[in-house]
Structures are given as structure tokens and as C-alpha cells.
Scaffold this active site. Structure first.
Site, short mmCIF file in Angstrom:
data_model
loop_
_atom_site.label_atom_id
_atom_site.label_comp_id
_atom_site.label_asym_id
_atom_site.label_seq_id
_atom_site.Cartn_x
_atom_site.Cartn_y
_atom_site.Cartn_z
N ASP A 8 -3.69 -0.46 3.88
CA ASP A 8 -2.73 -0.82 4.95
C ASP A 8 -3.37 -1.32 6.25
OD1 ASP A 8 -1.16 0.30 3.00
OD2 ASP A 8 -0.18 1.78 4.27
N ASP A 46 1.70 -1.80 3.14
CA ASP A 46 3.03 -1.26 3.33
C ASP A 46 3.95 -2.48 3.33
OD1 ASP A 46 3.94 1.33 3.53
OD2 ASP A 46 3.91 1.41 5.72
N HIS A 48 7.89 -2.96 3.28
CA HIS A 48 9.23 -2.33 3.24
C HIS A 48 10.36 -3.35 3.35
CE1 HIS A 48 7.34 1.53 3.74
NE2 HIS A 48 6.95 1.34 4.98
N HIS A 81 8.54 -0.97 10.64
CA HIS A 81 7.18 -1.52 10.57
C HIS A 81 6.96 -2.17 9.20
CE1 HIS A 81 6.93 2.45 8.69
NE2 HIS A 81 5.98 1.94 7.92
N LYS A 106 3.38 -1.26 -1.39
CA LYS A 106 3.95 0.08 -1.48
C LYS A 106 5.11 0.24 -0.50
CE LYS A 106 0.55 2.73 1.00
NZ LYS A 106 1.31 2.74 2.20
N CYS A 151 -1.73 7.59 4.61
CA CYS A 151 -1.89 6.80 3.39
C CYS A 151 -3.32 6.87 2.83
CB CYS A 151 -1.44 5.38 3.64
SG CYS A 151 0.33 5.33 4.04
#
Ligand SMILES: [Zn+2]
Length: 211
Positions: A8, A46, A48, A81, A106, A151
Site C-alpha cells: 500500500d 488498497d 476501495h 481513501h 485489496k 496492513c
């Protein structure tokens, strides 16, 4: 075979991002300096949906930092984020991404978060990282990136549980310290689980078997 897993390192976690990890950018030169040591270099992001349940803005009258339950799992609420395809979800320009052979996304499902690069927090879905490392014959993994106390830690714990010889490179990782001492406690948790916590300058020693 040895793999470096870069966790990340994304613009939203760096200065001027939406979820700043203090001194996060300091991991970049360290990672750039060590990546040539590894047979396999992969990264996680990351990634999302805007509706992700880890965002405080997606809960009624909830604030950042509160802990709620989502699908029976405790969920810390963060500022929005790393929304997929947004600028904040990109790698920073100064990270050497040429060496990264594959990126694993992820936190892509709205109702569950992924701290680990291997599985979601409910361990229902895997990201494909384990299969990929297996296909490359990787036995040793070195975890670095952001955030050390979330993480990075959960990726290292899963790597160890999956049977990899696991190292966490402390100076190539930065934590958020959401609660005081989270970083310190994460390092203890990793060591207790049999993960070796090393400094990047010790890599040659580790590879030569002296460590
Ligand atoms: Zn996230």
C-alpha cells in the site's frame, strides 16, 4: 526464491493524501534501494469502492476513529481513501514501479476490509497473492510498506501462518499509531509469531545465513 511484498505505498497514505501515515514517504527510497535483492517483487494496493464500509462517511452519524461492526467484524472507521482509479490510489511517482511484476488489489468488496495482502479480514476471500507466490516457488517473503501496524503486520502474520519464512523490514515500513504504541505492539506481535523484524542494512547478512 525470495519475494518482496510492497504494501500500500499509495498517494493517499502520504503527505497531502486523505489518510496520512506520518513519514510514510520515507519508505520510498528504502524500498527503491533494496528491490534488486529479490527474485520476485509484488505490491498490494488498497482499492476501495466509494461506498466502502471502512469509510466513516458511509455510516450514518459516525466519525473517523469510531469502531463499528460490519458483518460481525469490528471495523475502525477511516476517512475515505484509496478509492479505485482515483489519484490517491496511485503509486507515488518516485516509487520505482518498473520492478513490480504484479499488483494485488485489496478492500475491493464494499462490506469487508482487507488489512492483509492475502485475505480479507473475515478470511472469506483471498487476493490471489498466495497462489502467485506459490507459482513462483517463493519460500521467503519480506514485507515492507504502509502501515506497519495494520496492513504490513497482518500481511506478515498471514505469510508466516501460510508457511513462508517471513521478515518485516522495519525501516522500509511506517505505522499510523491509531492508538498509542500500536507500532511498538505490532512489532512485538510479529516477533512473538516468529516473524523476523530486520533493518534493510541487515539484508545481506540475512541472505548469507548469518542472521
Ligand atoms: Zn483501506
Amino acid at each position: 526464491m525470495r519475494a518482496l511484498i510492497i504494501i500500500d505505498v499509495q498517494k493517499d497514505f502520504l503527505a497531502n493524501g486523505f489518510l496520512v501515515v506520518p513519514e510514510g514517504e520515507k519508505v520510498i527510497p528504502v524500498i527503491n534501494n533494496i528491490n534488486h535483492h529479490f527474485d520476485v517483487v509484488v505490491a498490494t494496493k488498497d482499492w476501495h469502492p466509494a461506498s466502502h464500509k471502512s469509510f466513516a462517511c458511509n455510516h450514518h452519524e459516525r466519525e473517523v476513529g469510531e469502531i463499528v461492526e460490519v458483518n460481525d467484524l469490528p471495523q475502525i472507521l477511516w476517512p475515505a481513501h484509496c478509492v479505485s482509479n482515483s489519484d490517491g490510489a496511485k503509486f507515488p511517482e518516485d516509487l520505482n514501479t518498473k520492478v513490480i511484476e504484479k499488483v494485488f488489489e485489496k478492500g475491493t468488496k464494499e462490506d469487508v476490509d482487507d488489512y492483509s495482502g492475502f485475505f480479507d479480514n473475515g478470511k472469506l476471500n483471498d487476493t490471489g497473492l498466495h497462489d502467485y507466490l506459490q507459482s513462483k516457488g517463493v519460500k521467503e517473503v519480506y514485507v515492507a510498506g504502509i502501515a506497519l501496524d495494520f496492513c504490513v503486520k497482518y500481511t506478515a502474520l498471514d505469510a508466516k501462518a501460510l508457511g513462508y519464512k517471513t521478515f518485516m523490514i522495519e525501516d522500509a515500513s511506517k505505522g499510523i499509531n491509531f492508538r498509542p504504541n500500536d507500532v511498538q505492539n505490532a512489532i512485538i506481535d510479529m516477533k512473538v509469531s516468529g516473524i523476523r523484524v530486520i533493518h534493510s542494512r541487515e539484508l545481506e547478512k540475512v541472505f548469507s545465513g548469518d542472521y
